[in-house]
Design a protein around this motif. Structure first.
Motif, PDB file in Angstrom:
ATOM      1  N   PRO A 136      -3.044  -8.476  -5.972  1.00  0.00           N
ATOM      2  CA  PRO A 136      -2.444  -7.738  -4.842  1.00  0.00           C
ATOM      3  C   PRO A 136      -1.070  -8.264  -4.455  1.00  0.00           C
ATOM      4  O   PRO A 136      -0.896  -8.860  -3.397  1.00  0.00           O
ATOM      5  N   PHE A 137      -0.060  -8.029  -5.296  1.00  0.00           N
ATOM      6  CA  PHE A 137       1.292  -8.475  -4.999  1.00  0.00           C
ATOM      7  C   PHE A 137       2.118  -7.405  -4.272  1.00  0.00           C
ATOM      8  O   PHE A 137       3.284  -7.630  -3.995  1.00  0.00           O
ATOM      9  N   ALA A 138       1.543  -6.237  -3.992  1.00  0.00           N
ATOM     10  CA  ALA A 138       2.281  -5.156  -3.338  1.00  0.00           C
ATOM     11  C   ALA A 138       1.950  -5.128  -1.844  1.00  0.00           C
ATOM     12  O   ALA A 138       1.094  -5.874  -1.350  1.00  0.00           O
ATOM     13  N   ILE A 139       2.642  -4.243  -1.106  1.00  0.00           N
ATOM     14  CA  ILE A 139       2.409  -4.042   0.326  1.00  0.00           C
ATOM     15  C   ILE A 139       1.693  -2.701   0.502  1.00  0.00           C
ATOM     16  O   ILE A 139       2.076  -1.712  -0.140  1.00  0.00           O
ATOM     17  N   PRO A 140       0.651  -2.640   1.333  1.00  0.00           N
ATOM     18  CA  PRO A 140      -0.107  -1.387   1.444  1.00  0.00           C
ATOM     19  C   PRO A 140       0.658  -0.256   2.117  1.00  0.00           C
ATOM     20  O   PRO A 140       0.255   0.886   2.013  1.00  0.00           O
ATOM     21  N   VAL A 141       1.743  -0.574   2.832  1.00  0.00           N
ATOM     22  CA  VAL A 141       2.527   0.448   3.534  1.00  0.00           C
ATOM     23  C   VAL A 141       3.904   0.518   2.891  1.00  0.00           C
ATOM     24  O   VAL A 141       4.624  -0.476   2.854  1.00  0.00           O
ATOM     25  N   GLN A 142       4.265   1.686   2.356  1.00  0.00           N
ATOM     26  CA  GLN A 142       5.562   1.856   1.720  1.00  0.00           C
ATOM     27  C   GLN A 142       6.583   2.495   2.659  1.00  0.00           C
ATOM     28  O   GLN A 142       7.776   2.459   2.383  1.00  0.00           O
ATOM     29  N   ALA A 143       6.115   3.082   3.768  1.00  0.00           N
ATOM     30  CA  ALA A 143       7.028   3.650   4.753  1.00  0.00           C
ATOM     31  C   ALA A 143       7.471   2.543   5.718  1.00  0.00           C
ATOM     32  O   ALA A 143       7.075   1.382   5.603  1.00  0.00           O
ATOM     33  N   SER A 144       8.306   2.908   6.686  1.00  0.00           N
ATOM     34  CA  SER A 144       8.750   1.939   7.691  1.00  0.00           C
ATOM     35  C   SER A 144       7.565   1.518   8.560  1.00  0.00           C
ATOM     36  O   SER A 144       6.754   2.350   8.964  1.00  0.00           O
ATOM     37  N   PHE A 145       7.474   0.221   8.829  1.00  0.00           N
ATOM     38  CA  PHE A 145       6.377  -0.297   9.635  1.00  0.00           C
ATOM     39  C   PHE A 145       6.863  -1.496  10.435  1.00  0.00           C
ATOM     40  O   PHE A 145       7.976  -1.995  10.222  1.00  0.00           O
ATOM     41  N   ARG A 146       6.005  -1.960  11.345  1.00  0.00           N
ATOM     42  CA  ARG A 146       6.320  -3.114  12.188  1.00  0.00           C
ATOM     43  C   ARG A 146       5.211  -4.149  12.023  1.00  0.00           C
ATOM     44  O   ARG A 146       4.035  -3.833  12.130  1.00  0.00           O
TER      45      ARG A 146
ATOM     46  N   LEU B 246      -0.075  -4.337  10.262  1.00  0.00           N
ATOM     47  CA  LEU B 246       1.161  -3.608  10.019  1.00  0.00           C
ATOM     48  C   LEU B 246       1.055  -2.288  10.774  1.00  0.00           C
ATOM     49  O   LEU B 246       0.165  -1.479  10.496  1.00  0.00           O
ATOM     50  N   ALA B 247       1.944  -2.071  11.748  1.00  0.00           N
ATOM     51  CA  ALA B 247       1.849  -0.917  12.639  1.00  0.00           C
ATOM     52  C   ALA B 247       2.827   0.164  12.230  1.00  0.00           C
ATOM     53  O   ALA B 247       3.978  -0.110  11.864  1.00  0.00           O
ATOM     54  N   ALA B 248       2.361   1.414  12.299  1.00  0.00           N
ATOM     55  CA  ALA B 248       3.170   2.607  12.004  1.00  0.00           C
ATOM     56  C   ALA B 248       2.441   3.793  12.636  1.00  0.00           C
ATOM     57  O   ALA B 248       1.319   3.651  13.142  1.00  0.00           O
TER      58      ALA B 248
ATOM     59  N   ALA C 177      -8.364  -1.687   7.098  1.00  0.00           N
ATOM     60  CA  ALA C 177      -9.189  -1.306   8.240  1.00  0.00           C
ATOM     61  C   ALA C 177      -8.413  -0.424   9.220  1.00  0.00           C
ATOM     62  O   ALA C 177      -7.187  -0.313   9.150  1.00  0.00           O
ATOM     63  N   HIS C 178      -9.184   0.196  10.158  1.00  0.00           N
ATOM     64  CA  HIS C 178      -8.671   1.029  11.257  1.00  0.00           C
ATOM     65  C   HIS C 178      -7.996   2.307  10.732  1.00  0.00           C
ATOM     66  O   HIS C 178      -7.023   2.795  11.330  1.00  0.00           O
ATOM     67  N   MET C 179      -8.453   2.848   9.614  1.00  0.00           N
ATOM     68  CA  MET C 179      -7.834   4.037   9.018  1.00  0.00           C
ATOM     69  C   MET C 179      -8.243   5.292   9.789  1.00  0.00           C
ATOM     70  O   MET C 179      -9.314   5.357  10.400  1.00  0.00           O
ATOM     71  N   SER C 180      -7.368   6.284   9.748  1.00  0.00           N
ATOM     72  CA  SER C 180      -7.703   7.577  10.350  1.00  0.00           C
ATOM     73  C   SER C 180      -8.365   8.506   9.341  1.00  0.00           C
ATOM     74  O   SER C 180      -9.099   9.417   9.711  1.00  0.00           O
ATOM     75  N   ARG C 181      -8.115   8.267   8.051  1.00  0.00           N
ATOM     76  CA  ARG C 181      -8.722   9.086   6.997  1.00  0.00           C
ATOM     77  C   ARG C 181      -8.925   8.217   5.771  1.00  0.00           C
ATOM     78  O   ARG C 181      -8.045   7.448   5.382  1.00  0.00           O
ATOM     79  N   VAL C 182     -10.113   8.324   5.178  1.00  0.00           N
ATOM     80  CA  VAL C 182     -10.426   7.609   3.933  1.00  0.00           C
ATOM     81  C   VAL C 182     -10.322   8.597   2.784  1.00  0.00           C
ATOM     82  O   VAL C 182     -10.999   9.639   2.792  1.00  0.00           O
ATOM     83  N   GLY C 183      -9.492   8.288   1.798  1.00  0.00           N
ATOM     84  CA  GLY C 183      -9.247   9.223   0.695  1.00  0.00           C
ATOM     85  C   GLY C 183      -9.881   8.831  -0.614  1.00  0.00           C
ATOM     86  O   GLY C 183      -9.543   9.415  -1.652  1.00  0.00           O
TER      87      GLY C 183
ATOM     88  N   HIS D 125      -2.529   0.999  13.595  1.00  0.00           N
ATOM     89  CA  HIS D 125      -2.026   0.023  12.623  1.00  0.00           C
ATOM     90  C   HIS D 125      -3.062  -0.112  11.517  1.00  0.00           C
ATOM     91  O   HIS D 125      -4.163   0.432  11.599  1.00  0.00           O
ATOM     92  N   VAL D 126      -2.708  -0.835  10.459  1.00  0.00           N
ATOM     93  CA  VAL D 126      -3.661  -1.161   9.404  1.00  0.00           C
ATOM     94  C   VAL D 126      -3.869  -2.679   9.414  1.00  0.00           C
ATOM     95  O   VAL D 126      -2.909  -3.453   9.480  1.00  0.00           O
ATOM     96  N   HIS D 127      -5.138  -3.059   9.407  1.00  0.00           N
ATOM     97  CA  HIS D 127      -5.494  -4.481   9.278  1.00  0.00           C
ATOM     98  C   HIS D 127      -5.746  -4.735   7.799  1.00  0.00           C
ATOM     99  O   HIS D 127      -6.697  -4.214   7.216  1.00  0.00           O
ATOM    100  N   TYR D 128      -4.894  -5.535   7.161  1.00  0.00           N
ATOM    101  CA  TYR D 128      -4.936  -5.756   5.712  1.00  0.00           C
ATOM    102  C   TYR D 128      -5.418  -7.174   5.423  1.00  0.00           C
ATOM    103  O   TYR D 128      -4.849  -8.145   5.923  1.00  0.00           O
ATOM    104  N   GLU D 129      -6.491  -7.288   4.635  1.00  0.00           N
ATOM    105  CA  GLU D 129      -7.069  -8.586   4.293  1.00  0.00           C
ATOM    106  C   GLU D 129      -7.066  -8.788   2.777  1.00  0.00           C
ATOM    107  O   GLU D 129      -7.167  -7.829   2.015  1.00  0.00           O
ATOM    108  N   VAL D 130      -6.972 -10.052   2.366  1.00  0.00           N
ATOM    109  CA  VAL D 130      -7.146 -10.459   0.969  1.00  0.00           C
ATOM    110  C   VAL D 130      -8.172 -11.582   0.955  1.00  0.00           C
ATOM    111  O   VAL D 130      -8.037 -12.567   1.685  1.00  0.00           O
ATOM    112  N   ARG D 131      -9.219 -11.420   0.134  1.00  0.00           N
ATOM    113  CA  ARG D 131     -10.261 -12.444   0.017  1.00  0.00           C
ATOM    114  C   ARG D 131     -10.397 -12.837  -1.452  1.00  0.00           C
ATOM    115  O   ARG D 131     -10.421 -11.969  -2.328  1.00  0.00           O
ATOM    116  N   VAL D 132     -10.500 -14.140  -1.696  1.00  0.00           N
ATOM    117  CA  VAL D 132     -10.688 -14.679  -3.040  1.00  0.00           C
ATOM    118  C   VAL D 132     -12.055 -15.341  -3.084  1.00  0.00           C
ATOM    119  O   VAL D 132     -12.308 -16.310  -2.348  1.00  0.00           O
ATOM    120  N   ASN D 133     -12.927 -14.779  -3.925  1.00  0.00           N
ATOM    121  CA  ASN D 133     -14.311 -15.270  -4.025  1.00  0.00           C
ATOM    122  C   ASN D 133     -14.993 -15.276  -2.665  1.00  0.00           C
ATOM    123  O   ASN D 133     -15.741 -16.196  -2.330  1.00  0.00           O
TER     124      ASN D 133
END
Length: 441
Positions: free
Chosen positions: A308-318, A342-344, A384-390, A416-424
Motif C-alpha cells: 500500500p504505497f498509494a493514497i486512497p484519496v486522489q482528489a483534494s483532501f485535508r 483524510l477529510a473531503a 472506514a466511514h464510507m457513504s457507499r461501498v462499491g 472523512h475516510v479513516h484509513y488503516e494499514v495492518r501487518v500480520n
C-alpha cells in the motif's frame, strides 16, 4: 488588658462602621434593627470577597478563552501547512511518475536497439569467420600452388638441361609435347597464383575493414551498455530505498514475488550463444546482467503494486488526524488512533492503495460502512466511514481501482475516510508507506 484591647477595637470599628439602625414601620407599630459595627464589618468583608472572586473568575475565563482561540488558530495554521506539504508531495509524485515512464520508454527503445545491434554483430561475426576460413583456404591453396610451380620448374630445368657427358641430340616429339604441356601448365599456375594473391589481398583488406567496423560497433555497444547499466541502477535504487524506508526487506519480498511468478521465457530470458570451445562473450554476460536487473525491476514493480504505497484519496483532501494517541472529539478522553483521517466532501471517490482481495465489505460498529482488503506480505488495509461501498467480499481489486465513496457513517464528527494499514494483524502508521513512496511514485 483584654478589656482595653476590646475597647480600642470597638472604638476603631465605631469610627469606620458607626452603629446604624434600620427602622421597620407598620400601621400599628414601629420596630428597628440595629446593625452593630462587627456585623457591618462581616457584611463588608463578605461583599468584598464575593466581588474579588467574581473578578478573578472572570479573568481566568477570559484567559482560557483567549488561549483556546490561539490554540485553534495554531492548529488551523498547522493543518494548512501540512496540506500544502501533501499537495507538494502529490505534485512531486506525479513528476516522478512521468519521469519513470519516460525512462522506461527510453530503456525499451535502447533495449530494442541493443537487440538489433546484437543481431548485426552476430551476423558480422559470422561473416568474419567465413572470411577467415576463406583466407585460410586461399593461403593453403596458394602454398600448394607455389610448391607445384617450383616442382614444375625443377622438372622443366631437368628436361631442358642435357647431361654433361651426353651428346647433344634433338628431343623426341613426345618429350617436346611434354615440355610444352608443362610450360603451359606452369603459365596457368602462375596466373592462378597471381589471381589467388590478388584475392587474398582483397580478402585481407575486407577483413581489416570488417575488423574496424566490428571495433566501432563494439564501442557503440559498450556506450549503450553503460547507459543501460546506469539507467537500471537509477531505476532500481529508489525502489530499494522505498521498501527499506517502509521497514520491508527487499530481498525477502523479491523472493516471495519470484516464487509466485516462476514461469520462464519471453524477452527477459538470458541470452545464450554457442562459443564452440572459446571464452564466454563479454557482451552476452553484460546483456544477461542487464536482463537480470530488468527482471529485478519488474519484480520490484509487482511488489510495489502489492504493497500500500498509494493514497486512497486522489482528489483534494485535508489531513485531519494522524496515527497514534489523540483526544476523543466526543468524550474528550485519550485513546489510540490506529490510522489516519483524510477529510473531503461526501461522495469523494476512494481507491485501493494496492492489489489485493476484499475480505470484508459492510457495516461495522464504530467504523460505519467499512471495506477490508487483504494484500500480499501479510498486509491488510481498511477504509472506514464510507457513504457507499462499491465492492463485494472475494472480489479482486487492483491498485488505483475505485472501491467506494467517502462519507460520514459510523462514529464520526464529519465526512472523512479513516484509513488503516495492518501487518500480520498489528496496526502500523500508514504514512510510513506513503512517505516512503513520495520520491518514486
Amino acid at each position: 488588658m483584654r478589656t482595653r484591647l476590646a475597647i480600642r477595637v470597638h472604638a476603631m470599628l465605631e469610627r469606620h462602621f458607626p452603629e446604624r439602625r434600620l427602622f421597620l414601620r407598620s400601621d400599628t407599630d414601629t420596630r428597628f434593627i440595629r446593625l452593630r459595627p462587627a456585623t457591618q464589618l462581616v457584611a463588608f468583608a463578605g461583599s468584598a470577597a464575593l466581588v474579588a472572586w467574581t473578578i478573578i473568575a472572570t479573568a481566568i475565563l477570559l484567559m482560557d478563552t483567549i488561549g483556546a482561540g490561539n490554540y485553534r488558530s495554531q492548529a488551523l495554521r498547522d493543518q494548512e501547512t501540512y496540506q500544502e506539504s501533501l499537495n507538494a508531495m502529490a505534485a512531486e509524485r506525479d513528476l516522478r511518475a512521468e519521469e519513470a515512464l519516460a525512462a522506461q520508454d527510453r530503456f525499451n527503445a535502447a533495449l530494442v536497439r541493443v537487440s538489433d545491434m546484437q543481431t548485426e554483430l552476430l551476423q558480422s561475426d559470422t561473416r568474419r569467420r567465413e572470411l577467415e576460413t576463406g583466407i585460410d583456404v586461399i593461403q593453403v591453396t596458394l602454398r600448394r600452388t607455389i610448391r607445384e610451380r617450383d616442382e614444375a620448374r625443377t622438372n622443366l630445368a631437368a628436361l631442358e638441361a642435357p647431361a654433361a657427358d651426353a651428346p647433344v641430340t634433338a628431343l623426341p616429339a613426345a618429350a617436346e609435347d611434354t615440355v610444352n604441356f608443362l610450360s603451359a601448365a606452369l603459365a596457368d599456375t602462375a596466373a592462378e597464383r597471381d589471381q589467388v594473391e590478388s584475392n587474398a589481398q582483397d580478402a585481407l583488406l575486407q577483413a581489416d575493414e570488417m575488423a574496424q567496423r566490428i571495433a566501432l560497433m563494439e564501442d557503440q555497444n559498450d556506450a549503450i551498455f553503460r547507459q543501460l547499466e546506469d539507467a537500471m541502477e537509477i531505476s532500481v535504487e529508489p525502489l530499494d530505498k522505498m521498501f527499506r524506508a517502509a521497514g520491508m526487506n527487499p530481498n525477502s519480498l523479491l523472493d516471495q514475488v519470484r516464487s509466485g511468478y516462476s514461469g520462464q521465457g519471453g524477452p527477459l530470458t538470458p541470452i545464450s550463444f554457442s562459443t564452440m570451445g572459446e571464452m564466454p562473450n563479454p557482451d552476452a554476460d553484460r546483456a544477461n546482467a542487464i536482463l537480470g536487473e530488468l527482471d529485478e525491476l519488474n519484480l520490484y514493480r509487482i511488489a510495489a503494486d502489492k504493497a500500500p504505497f498509494a493514497i486512497p484519496v486522489q482528489a483534494s483532501f485535508r489531513f485531519t488526524s494522524g496515527y497514534g494517541r489523540r483526544r476523543d472529539p466526543k468524550t474528550g478522553g485519550i485513546r489510540s488512533h490506529m490510522g489516519v483521517d483524510l477529510a473531503a466532501p461526501v461522495g469523494t471517490p476512494l481507491y485501493s492503495t494496492a492489489d489485493g482481495t476484499v475480505i470484508f465489505a459492510g457495516w461495522s460498529t464504530g467504523y460505519g460502512r467499512l471495506v477490508k482488503i487483504q494484500h500480499a506480505f501479510g498486509i491488510e488495509t481498511r477504509y472506514a466511514h464510507m457513504s457507499r461501498v462499491g465492492v463485494r467480499v472475494g472480489q479482486k481489486v487492483s491498485r488505483g481501482e475505485r472501491i467506494g465513496d467517502m462519507g460520514a457513517s459510523g462514529r464520526v464528527t464529519g465526512p472523512h475516510v479513516h484509513y488503516e494499514v495492518r501487518v500480520n494483524g498489528n496496526p502500523v502508521n500508514p504514512m510510513t508507506y506513503i512517505k516512503a513512496a513520495q520520491d518514486v511514485f
